[in-house]
Scaffold this motif. Structure first.
Motif, mmCIF file in Angstrom:
data_model
loop_
_atom_site.group_PDB
_atom_site.id
_atom_site.type_symbol
_atom_site.label_atom_id
_atom_site.label_comp_id
_atom_site.label_asym_id
_atom_site.label_seq_id
_atom_site.Cartn_x
_atom_site.Cartn_y
_atom_site.Cartn_z
ATOM 1 N N GLY A 53 38.449 40.255 34.593
ATOM 2 C CA GLY A 53 37.557 41.240 33.846
ATOM 3 C C GLY A 53 37.108 42.272 34.884
ATOM 4 N N ASP A 54 37.613 42.341 36.079
ATOM 5 C CA ASP A 54 37.508 43.546 36.926
ATOM 6 C C ASP A 54 38.223 44.731 36.409
ATOM 7 N N ARG A 55 37.811 45.908 36.364
ATOM 8 C CA ARG A 55 38.439 47.322 36.330
ATOM 9 C C ARG A 55 39.055 47.680 37.706
ATOM 10 N N VAL A 56 40.325 47.949 37.887
ATOM 11 C CA VAL A 56 40.977 48.417 38.883
ATOM 12 C C VAL A 56 41.535 49.700 38.611
ATOM 13 N N LEU A 69 52.330 36.369 57.970
ATOM 14 C CA LEU A 69 53.171 37.669 57.686
ATOM 15 C C LEU A 69 53.065 37.751 56.204
ATOM 16 N N GLY A 70 52.893 39.205 55.844
ATOM 17 C CA GLY A 70 52.568 39.589 54.595
ATOM 18 C C GLY A 70 52.340 40.886 54.307
ATOM 19 N N VAL A 71 52.315 41.363 53.157
ATOM 20 C CA VAL A 71 51.814 42.795 52.885
ATOM 21 C C VAL A 71 50.653 42.588 51.582
ATOM 22 N N PRO A 72 49.998 43.578 51.438
ATOM 23 C CA PRO A 72 48.983 43.419 50.206
ATOM 24 C C PRO A 72 49.685 43.995 48.883
ATOM 25 N N VAL A 73 49.162 43.531 47.966
ATOM 26 C CA VAL A 73 49.459 44.038 46.603
ATOM 27 C C VAL A 73 48.469 44.872 46.111
ATOM 28 N N HIS A 74 48.969 45.984 45.357
ATOM 29 C CA HIS A 74 48.240 47.157 44.700
ATOM 30 C C HIS A 74 48.545 47.273 43.308
ATOM 31 N N SER A 75 47.563 47.658 42.647
ATOM 32 C CA SER A 75 47.323 47.761 41.019
ATOM 33 C C SER A 75 48.385 48.837 40.932
ATOM 34 N N PRO A 76 49.353 48.812 40.038
ATOM 35 C CA PRO A 76 50.139 49.821 39.812
ATOM 36 C C PRO A 76 49.824 50.885 38.818
ATOM 37 N N THR A 77 48.579 50.416 38.117
ATOM 38 C CA THR A 77 48.032 51.480 37.192
ATOM 39 C C THR A 77 46.547 51.134 36.990
ATOM 40 N N SER A 78 45.819 51.898 36.412
ATOM 41 C CA SER A 78 44.393 51.525 36.479
ATOM 42 C C SER A 78 44.193 50.721 34.771
ATOM 43 N N GLY A 79 43.258 49.761 34.920
ATOM 44 C CA GLY A 79 43.237 48.623 33.893
ATOM 45 C C GLY A 79 42.397 47.655 34.232
ATOM 46 N N ILE A 80 42.533 46.553 33.360
ATOM 47 C CA ILE A 80 41.731 45.316 33.444
ATOM 48 C C ILE A 80 42.516 44.253 34.164
ATOM 49 N N ILE A 81 41.771 43.371 34.938
ATOM 50 C CA ILE A 81 42.393 42.089 35.174
ATOM 51 C C ILE A 81 42.212 41.139 34.104
ATOM 52 N N GLU A 82 43.318 40.598 33.650
ATOM 53 C CA GLU A 82 42.999 40.027 32.537
ATOM 54 C C GLU A 82 43.202 38.390 33.094
ATOM 55 N N SER A 83 44.088 38.170 33.818
ATOM 56 C CA SER A 83 44.094 36.639 34.143
ATOM 57 C C SER A 83 44.825 36.521 35.597
ATOM 58 N N ILE A 84 44.321 35.370 36.196
ATOM 59 C CA ILE A 84 45.148 35.079 37.474
ATOM 60 C C ILE A 84 45.704 33.611 37.248
ATOM 61 N N ALA A 85 46.973 33.795 37.007
ATOM 62 C CA ALA A 85 47.309 32.372 36.475
ATOM 63 C C ALA A 85 48.849 32.055 36.959
ATOM 64 N N GLN A 86 49.398 30.786 36.930
ATOM 65 C CA GLN A 86 50.775 30.568 37.208
ATOM 66 C C GLN A 86 51.806 30.905 36.111
ATOM 67 N N LEU A 87 52.328 31.906 36.460
ATOM 68 C CA LEU A 87 53.482 32.596 35.435
ATOM 69 C C LEU A 87 55.020 32.426 36.067
ATOM 70 N N ILE A 100 48.655 37.991 39.278
ATOM 71 C CA ILE A 100 47.638 38.520 38.451
ATOM 72 C C ILE A 100 48.125 39.444 37.175
ATOM 73 N N THR A 101 47.587 39.279 36.187
ATOM 74 C CA THR A 101 48.025 39.967 35.188
ATOM 75 C C THR A 101 47.044 41.144 34.796
ATOM 76 N N LEU A 102 47.309 42.445 34.682
ATOM 77 C CA LEU A 102 46.899 43.482 34.530
ATOM 78 C C LEU A 102 47.150 44.194 33.196
ATOM 79 N N ARG A 103 45.983 44.457 32.493
ATOM 80 C CA ARG A 103 46.232 45.184 31.110
ATOM 81 C C ARG A 103 45.858 46.758 31.526
ATOM 82 N N PRO A 104 46.976 47.396 31.327
ATOM 83 C CA PRO A 104 46.624 48.821 31.597
ATOM 84 C C PRO A 104 45.703 49.632 30.584
#
Lengths: 616, 350
Positions: A53-56, A69-87, A100-104
């Motif tokens: 539900g967050d807007r990023v 070990l690892g690096v962060p993940v960034h939002s590729p565009t602006s939009g709403i976080i739709e779900s966090i699920a196994q895909l 993380i599923t993002l709806r632009p």
């Protein structure tokens, strides 16, 4: 002219690169949904920083790795976080993972960007931290976090910094097109890396089948100290170890890394990502990917946002759905087949081949190995592939390892040339997997054995301590007895002054007593029932039941040992009943102590009784 | 949408085993042609007969083993075994001798060991050695004499009759021992010039044989050019034989000269077509060099001091024995390693 070396083996598969170089890099349209796997590369999965539900905003950090070990993940565009699920994620196994599923929202609104005016004015560590923070991982294949790679271990000097533009896999042209169209950016990123590492030599390795890219880079490197090394087209010259051999003549030690010989290899895409970070302030949210194969009508390269579903890109390349037979992620030599087009583009995705049946036909049935040795001729690592095959097939893993199975880079050159159509690489993967499983099991078994041995040792030690204590007690008792005896003797010695008369009377007394005892004994023999009446004055009821006490002690000890063993195991397994067991052990300890005390007392009493009973 | 699931690599170069074997057959044709030209129809008939027996016995044993017959026959390996036997047996070898040789090659040496790829010994040479030991007279006296063939070559029908009837007396006028055999047995009492005055030596090295060997050499070079075989075994084979010949036999009045060793008998056929059988040969480059050189040296030893004339078959078989040992000690040095790991695991080999 740069001196070049050759590597042994290698093959010349059909290149199939022209299909995807006809068009310039296209920017892929914004898809309806973006799927961002939390683990896109080697290392730990990232932890989400957002909730459903967050807007990023575009470029906002939405997941980060704080441990390991690892690096962060960034939002590729602006939009709403739709779900966090196994895909489904791109993986040879076709597995699912947390995404993380993002709806632009279509606004493509950036976060505030902070480009660096002059990175040279910064500390090197600051720049490295920026690279990590921007989520930059190697865009070539494994996706190793770039900042960590740029900090060579054990402070090894990087004498030669190599930019790998060989791109030897057939079909893939992502690096080729990037070099053609963004030579300046490639160079800029490369210079940042060179500034970080201060190598003696900077060289770009590129295969001679990319004349346009060579031209663009030649123009860009004009007047710099960066060498441009045009290497002969031969697969797998783009393999890190092979390119290092071609450009330096040195070999990376088995089990080591290039930094061990003062070399580092970076990918073209990684250089572009660093350039975009430093000069534009942008984190890694997109990459160039080749979409090709005979089943797409308009093959080419796309600038795709990370998270774009493969299906979306295939549509953009005008896919003929009924023509696709095999969908390969990566190149035809080392790529893996996809089970679904729903998987997203990740940081390491460089190519998708939608192949028709005639393009990549199913392999003919496997025939017997005739030991023709063509695989050994083709192997760039100078292994004996057919021997490895025999040993892998026969599960003689020890022998396969002895012949350096783990040096196999799985380039597929051996399978490519095998006249018997044996899927050699598959056998090596199987053998490697089996060996890893065996090693893990061995480790587990070793730990269990160590635990068991430690327990045995402890029990033995306790037994010995017990024995020691018992001996000490016995010794103390013996000493006490000896002392008493000595005292008695002393007393006897003191009584030497007794006169003869009294001695005589004593003798008479003794004789009388003997006579009395005799008659009594005769009476006892006649009437055995009267026996109790002859027993000494001390009653038997007061005599402690030694046997029962001893039994009690042994039982208590046994129970204590069991409980202690259980506690050990529970501790090792970190079970949640540790507290309870600890209490139980303490309780049993008390019991043992009590039993011990009771036994000791009983023994002492008995000893006293015996003493009194013994006629002096 | 269901996609084909496949392990990488997805691309392959299609040159199947059957194609490789077909190339071997094609490369042997110049040699066969030369044999037919200089020695009459014998080898040609042998080759056809041997291939037929090879395919039939392979099919029969595959049926016994419950294996797909067509799938295995198509790999052309049985045909190659038949071809090699047909090329190396004496021109007038009776049909049952060649038949026994082929059947024992296919059934015993190949299929009983597990079929293609599992045989430790070269099947053709097992068959050859077996009939050589079993039928020494038929195997050593049925060689055609090129000198007589030139004067009045026996017709195809005559040759066929000679092979089919197994009446060795019929061909007495045409048959003889090989030049190598001749040289070995005569040089004890005669000089080199006297020995080579025998018609079987002709004007050159050994009448007819030199051309046959040259033709096999040409076919062999073609196989190397096509990358079907590597140069290692033939070169070390010929080098081993040549060096032995130069070291021991520099005096032509005592031992056969180098030219005779290289151009008479089955030298080139052995070097390019028989010793290079990948299944029973060593694997690494270094191993191949040792293997080939071993065969060359053994050929010289057997030809010079042995009692059987056919050195190639025995030498190849002897070196086949040594292959596992050679393979253990000749793995190549892998990229990134200081030394090759020799020997078997568990033992420290430095």
């Amino acid at each position: 002219m740069t001196q070049l070396w050759d590597f042994s083996g290698g093959i010349h598969p059909a290149e199939n690169k022209h299909q995807s170089t006809a068009r310039p890099i296209r920017v892929a349209a914004l898809p309806e949904r973006l799927t961002l796997p939390l683990q896109q590369h080697i290392g730990e999965p990232a932890t989400t920083l957002v909730k459903v539900g967050d807007r990023v905003l575009k470029g906002e950090k939405i997941a980060d790795v704080t441990n390991g070990l690892g690096v962060p993940v960034h939002s590729p565009t602006s939009g709403i976080i739709e779900s966090i699920a196994q895909l489904p994620v791109p993986h040879p196994s076709g597995m699912t993972d947390w995404c993380i599923t993002l709806r632009p929202d279509g606004e493509d609104q950036w976060v505030e960007l902070q480009p660096v005016a002059d990175y040279r004015s910064l500390e090197r560590n600051q720049v490295l931290d920026m690279i990590r923070d921007a989520g930059i991982a190697g865009l070539g294949g494994a996706g190793f976090p770039t900042d960590i790679k740029l900090r060579p271990p054990r402070d090894r000097m990087v004498a030669t910094l190599i930019l790998n533009g060989a791109e030897c896999e057939p079909y893939i042209t992502a690096d080729d097109m990037t070099m053609r169209e963004r030579a300046e950016e490639v160079l800029a990123g490369f210079k940042v890396m060179a500034w970080l590492l201060r190598p003696e030599r900077c060289v770009i390795g590129i295969e001679d089948n990319k004349p346009e890219a060579i031209g663009a880079l030649r123009a860009a490197t004009e007047g710099t100290q960066i060498e441009l090394a045009v290497v002969p087209t031969k697969y797998p010259s783009g393999g890190e170890k092979q390119l290092i051999q071609i450009l330096t003549g040195m070999e990376v030690p088995s089990g080591g890394i290039p930094a061990d010989i003062g070399v580092m290899c970076q990918n073209i895409g990684t250089a572009v990502a660093i350039s975009q970070l430093i000069f534009e302030g942008k984190p890694l949210i997109s990459r160039t990917i080749t979409i090709t194969g005979e089943a797409v009508r308009e093959p080419g390269n796309f600038e795709a946002l990370i998270g774009t579903p493969v299906q979306h890109l295939l549509e953009q390349a005008d896919l003929e759905p009924d023509q696709v037979n095999r969908l390969v992620m990566g190149g035809p030599m080392m790529g893996y087949t996809l089970t679904t087009t729903a998987v997203p583009v990740v940081k390491t995705s460089n190519c998708v081949i939608a192949a028709t049946t005639s393009e990549l036909p199913a392999p003919p049935p496997e025939q017997a190995c005739i030991r023709c040795g063509m695989c050994a001729e083709a192997c760039p690592m100078e292994l004996l592939p057919q021997q490895l095959f025999w040993y892998s097939k026969a599960a003689e893993f020890e022998k396969a390892e002895h012949l350096n199975l783990f040096d196999c880079i799985e380039c597929g050159a051996c399978s490519y040339v095998c006249p018997s159509s044996i899927p050699l690489v598959q056998y090596y993967r199987y053998a490697k997997g089996e060996i890893r499983v065996q090693r893990a099991e061995q480790l587990k078994a070793d730990r269990a054995r160590e635990r068991f041995e430690a327990r045995q040792e402890r029990l033995e030690r306790e037994q010995q301590e017990k024995e020691l204590r018992r001996k000490e007690r016995a010794k103390a008792a013996a000493e006490a007895q000896a002392k008493k005896k000595a005292e008695a003797e002393k007393a006897a010695a003191e009584g030497e002054a007794v006169d003869e008369r009294s001695a005589k009377s004593a003798l008479v007394q003794q004789a009388l007593a003997r006579k009395k005892a005799k008659t009594e004994a005769a009476a006892t023999a006649k009437e055995p029932a009267a026996a109790p009446h002859t027993t000494p004055k001390e009653p038997a009821v007061e005599k402690p039941d030694l046997e029962a006490l001893e039994k009690q002690l042994t039982q208590a000890q046994a129970k204590l040992e069991t409980m202690q063993g259980m506690l050990e195991d529970a501790k090792a397994q970190q079970a949640d009943n540790v507290d309870k067991l600890e209490r139980a052990v303490a309780k049993n300890h008390d019991r043992v102590n009590r039993a011990q005390k009771a036994l000791t007392e009983a023994r002492e009493q008995l000893a006293r009784n015996t003493e009194t009973q013994t006629p002096d | 949408m269901a996609f084909a699931q496949q392990s990488s690599p997805h691309a392959r170069r299609a040159r199947s085993t059957s194609q490789v074997m077909l190339w071997v057959i094609l490369a042997a044709l110049p040699g066969l042609l030369a044999q037919t030209l200089f020695f009459g129809w014998g080898n040609l008939i042998n080759v056809v007969w041997c291939i037929a027996v090879a395919l039939a016995s392979e099919a029969a044993i595959l049926k016994l083993r419950n294996k797909p017959i067509a799938f295995f026959l198509k790999d052309n390996t049985a045909a190659v075994t038949g071809l090699l036997l047909g090329l190396s047996l004496p021109q007038f070898a009776p049909w049952w001798v060649s038949g026994i040789a082929v059947i024992s090659a296919i059934v015993m040496a190949k299929q009983l060991f597990g079929g293609l790829g599992s045989n430790p010994f070269n099947p053709a040479m097992v068959g050859y050695a077996l009939v050589l030991i079993s039928f020494p007279v038929a195997m050593t006296t049925n060689w055609a004499d090129p000198a007589l063939l030139w004067q009045g070559a026996p017709s195809f029908i005559d040759t066929l009759q000679a092979i089919a009837s197994a009446q060795q007396t019929v061909v007495d006028g045409w048959t003889m021992a090989t030049p190598l055999d001749e040289y070995k047995h005569k040089i004890g009492s005669l000089t080199a010039a006297e020995v080579t005055s025998h018609p079987s030596f002709g004007d050159g090295v050994a009448r007819g044989w030199e051309w046959v060997n040259a033709a096999f050499l040409a076919g062999g070079l073609m196989l190397i050019g096509l990358r079907i075989i590597t140069w290692h075994i033939p070169v070390s084979f010929l080098a081993g034989l040549g060096i032995m010949s130069l070291a021991f036999g520099s005096n032509a009045d005592q031992y056969a000269p180098l030219s005779l060793h290289l151009l008479a008998g089955g030298t080139m056929l052995g070097a390019f077509f028989i010793a290079t059988d990948p299944v029973s040969a060593a694997t690494s480059h270094q191993g191949k060099l040792i293997y080939g050189a071993g065969i060359g040296v053994l050929i010289y030893l057997i030809r010079t001091w042995g009692s059987y004339p056919d050195a190639v078959a025995f030498s190849v078989l002897l070196m086949n024995f040594a292959v596992p040992f050679i393979d253990h000690y000749t793995p190549p040095r892998t990229y990134g390693h200081h030394k090759a790991r020799r020997g078997v695991p568990g033992r420290t080999q430095g």
